[in-house]
Design an enzyme around this catalytic site. Structure first.
Site, short mmCIF file in Angstrom:
data_model
loop_
_atom_site.label_atom_id
_atom_site.label_comp_id
_atom_site.label_asym_id
_atom_site.label_seq_id
_atom_site.Cartn_x
_atom_site.Cartn_y
_atom_site.Cartn_z
N CYS A 376 56.22 18.07 35.66
CA CYS A 376 57.08 17.23 34.81
C CYS A 376 57.35 15.88 35.46
O CYS A 376 56.46 15.04 35.48
CB CYS A 376 58.34 17.99 34.43
SG CYS A 376 59.03 17.35 32.89
N HIS A 498 56.08 22.74 32.09
CA HIS A 498 56.64 23.52 33.19
C HIS A 498 56.03 24.93 33.19
O HIS A 498 56.61 25.83 32.59
CB HIS A 498 58.15 23.68 33.00
CG HIS A 498 58.95 22.43 33.20
ND1 HIS A 498 59.43 22.05 34.42
CD2 HIS A 498 59.35 21.49 32.31
CE1 HIS A 498 60.12 20.92 34.29
NE2 HIS A 498 60.08 20.55 33.03
N GLU A 500 56.12 27.11 35.32
CA GLU A 500 56.98 28.09 36.03
C GLU A 500 57.87 28.91 35.10
O GLU A 500 58.33 29.98 35.47
CB GLU A 500 57.86 27.40 37.08
CG GLU A 500 58.78 26.30 36.58
CD GLU A 500 58.11 24.93 36.53
OE1 GLU A 500 56.85 24.88 36.59
OE2 GLU A 500 58.83 23.93 36.41
N1 GLN Z 1 63.01 12.78 33.72
C1 GLN Z 1 61.73 13.01 33.16
C2 GLN Z 1 61.73 12.97 31.65
O1 GLN Z 1 62.75 13.10 31.03
C3 GLN Z 1 61.16 14.33 33.66
C4 GLN Z 1 61.92 15.52 33.16
C5 GLN Z 1 61.67 16.76 33.98
O2 GLN Z 1 61.15 16.69 35.09
N2 GLN Z 1 62.07 17.91 33.47
O3 GLN Z 1 60.70 12.82 31.03
#
Ligand code: GLN
Length: 526
Positions: A376, A498, A500
């Site tokens: 992410c 994600h 995970e």
């Molecule tokens: N802050 C980033 C976004 O909003 C990544 C979000 C995250 O890592 N869950 O796109």
């Protein structure tokens, strides 16, 4: 439908979630279909707006629900996928009741905590238990964990609703498990007084526990159990000792040894069934290899990244590789910390604090061909690092972080979003995988489904230049870039999603498997 309600006494942080998940696992090993509901007595609608440094990880469900991290424990232990209905909060209950009141559903009644809030709580529990989308098959037994500690003002309506449920159901359809702390004095003797007091509080609320799980450092003796049994009015065999385990996945085995399965069977009048030990074999596979992974993060607490930690463990177990995690503070680490690690992982996150340290770690991984996994925010920073140091765009950054060349930009549909709760790109999305890429090999598929939680994306204006310079966007979802990789590196993969959140001991996540395998190879000098 049968229910097992788990309450907690004395203090929070006893491992009630793991105890709940472990009871579920014991039943699941006997072929029962099990689901689980977490009650969080706070006023937030969900965990999405809560600071993970205080509350722990926000676990993302397939339907996009942003839930308490215990839902992650349930999914990992029970191999099920839950929905936001399985996390009941005071906020959700009141919101539903107030909406009904505004619609006029209560036909002129004065709307009160009893019966309206308690009725709504019972209805929410029952409908989550029945929700067959949550469990993979229709559940036979639903675990209900009441967050917090008995006696808290916040949990009163929930415990009252449970009391009513007990009264309304046949005795063999609902069992109460109370998890309490059994501290040891400096002679190593177990002290039962705090347990006695918390059971007293429970009884004052009209609830009588059927099982007491005593949490302690070391196993309780039978005389301690007898004392708890005598003072709390619970059969001695139903006093279960839960000593601190080396690994959370050992807890079901330990509770099994304590005889919990037969206690629950008798209470709920379940038939005797043979035990499938497959799960136990999976979680206790011997390690023959090792690998160290640096997780570069701005948070000092591991609970923020519990799903990542567990995913590394799942992949490690299945590859017989013990993964040592080294937590690296993104704001203050020395480069030399990264010199000896076998892999570098950059997790998700929000805001600009610590990002320069994370970008330097990615640069180090790329230049020294150290296995790298970005997740992410880690994916977005991998793109930024590549733009800065390979394309020479020195001011490349994310729109989230302020001024510069926005190679990461806000998602178009997010531009006008003002409310922060539940408005990110959340939950399951289908992703198309490019043929011949690393990620295709890892998943063995050209279409996958993974969970998301973000507001920013790779800026479409710059994609052609970035790809020309050698970063391959290997997964896409319509116009969104979902993963990137550098083919000539041993392992350089980052995902906008994600993975995970879908990893379990029996189904480790493919990107984690690939990463841990690459780390173990590097350790062995292969
Ligand atoms: N802050 C980033 C976004 O909003 C990544 C979000 C995250 O890592 N869950 O796109």
């Amino acid at each position: 439908m049968k229910y097992i309600v788990v309450t907690g006494g004395v203090m929070s942080g006893l491992g009630k979630g793991i105890t709940t998940a472990s009871i579920g696992r014991i039943l699941k090993n006997r072929g029962y279909e099990v689901t689980a509901v977490k009650i969080d007595p706070y006023l937030n609608i969900d965990a999405g707006t809560m600071n993970p440094a205080q509350h722990g990880e926000v676990f993302v469900l397939k339907d996009g629900g942003e839930a308490d991290l215990d839902l992650g424990n349930y999914e990992r232990f029970l191999d099920i996928s839950l929905t936001s209905d399985h996390n009941i909060t005071t906020g959700k209950v009141y919101q539903t009741v107030i909406e009904k009141e505004r619609r006029g559903d209560y036909l002129g009644a004065t709307v009160q905590i009893i019966p309206h809030i308690t009725d709504q709580i019972k209805e929410s529990i029952k409908s989550a238990a029945q929700n067959s989308n949550g469990a993979n098959k229709k559940a036979e037994i639903c675990l209900v964990e009441v967050g917090g500690t008995v006696g808290d003002i916040e949990s009163m309506p929930f415990l009252e609703a449970i009391r009513q449920l007990v009264g309304e159901m046949p005795k063999e359809d609902i069992a109460l498990v109370h998890v309490t702390l059994v501290p040891e004095d400096n002679m190593g003797d177990h002290k039962t007084k705090p347990t006695q007091h918390s059971v007293k509080v429970l009884r004052e609320l009209g609830l009588h526990p059927d099982v007491i799980v005593g949490r302690s450092e070391n196993v309780m003796s039978s005389s301690t159990k007898k004392k708890i049994s005598d003072f709390c009015g619970v059969a001695q065999k139903a006093v279960i000792s839960a000593a601190t385990a080396k690994d959370i996945y050992e807890v079901p085995m330990e509770m099994e040894k304590e005889g919990l399965a037969s206690v629950v069977r008798d209470l709920l009048h379940l038939e005797e069934r043979s035990v499938d030990n497959e799960w136990y074999r999976t979680v206790s596979r011997e390690y023959t290899k090792r690998a160290s992974v640096a997780i570069v993060s701005k948070y000092g607490i591991e609970d923020v990244y519990i799903s990542i930690k567990e995913s590394l463990k799942h992949a490690g177990r299945s590859l017989s590789t013990e993964v040592d995690i080294i937590w690296v503070d993104a704001e203050s680490y020395e480069m030399s910390t990264l010199a000896d690690v076998d892999g570098i992982l950059i997790p998700g996150g929000f805001g600009s604090r610590g990002i320069e340290g994370k970008i330097s770690a990615i640069e180090y991984a790329r230049e020294n061909n150290i296995p790298f996994l970005g997740l992410c925010l880690g994916f977005q920073l991998a793109v930024i690092e590549f733009c800065r140091h390979v394309l020479g765009w020195e001011n490349a950054t994310s729109e989230e972080m302020g001024e510069g060349k926005h190679v990461i930009a806000i998602l178009p549909e997010q531009e006008d979003v003002t409310d922060l709760g539940g408005t990110m790109r959340l939950g399951d999305c289908e992703i198309d995988i490019k043929k011949g890429t690393r990620i295709e090999k890892l998943y063995g598929a050209t279409r996958i489904v993974e969970r998301h939680r973000h507001r920013y994306e790779v800026n479409p204006d710059y994609i052609p230049d970035i790809e020309k310079a050698g970063l391959v966007f290997s997964g896409i979802c319509g116009p969104r870039m979902e993963s990137c990789e550098i083919p000539e590196k041993d392992f350089f993969l980052a995902t906008q999603f994600h993975p995970e959140f879908k990893s379990t001991p029996t189904h480790p996540s493919p990107p984690y498997l690939g990463f841990v395998e690459a780390c173990a190879k590097r350790r062995k000098g292969e």
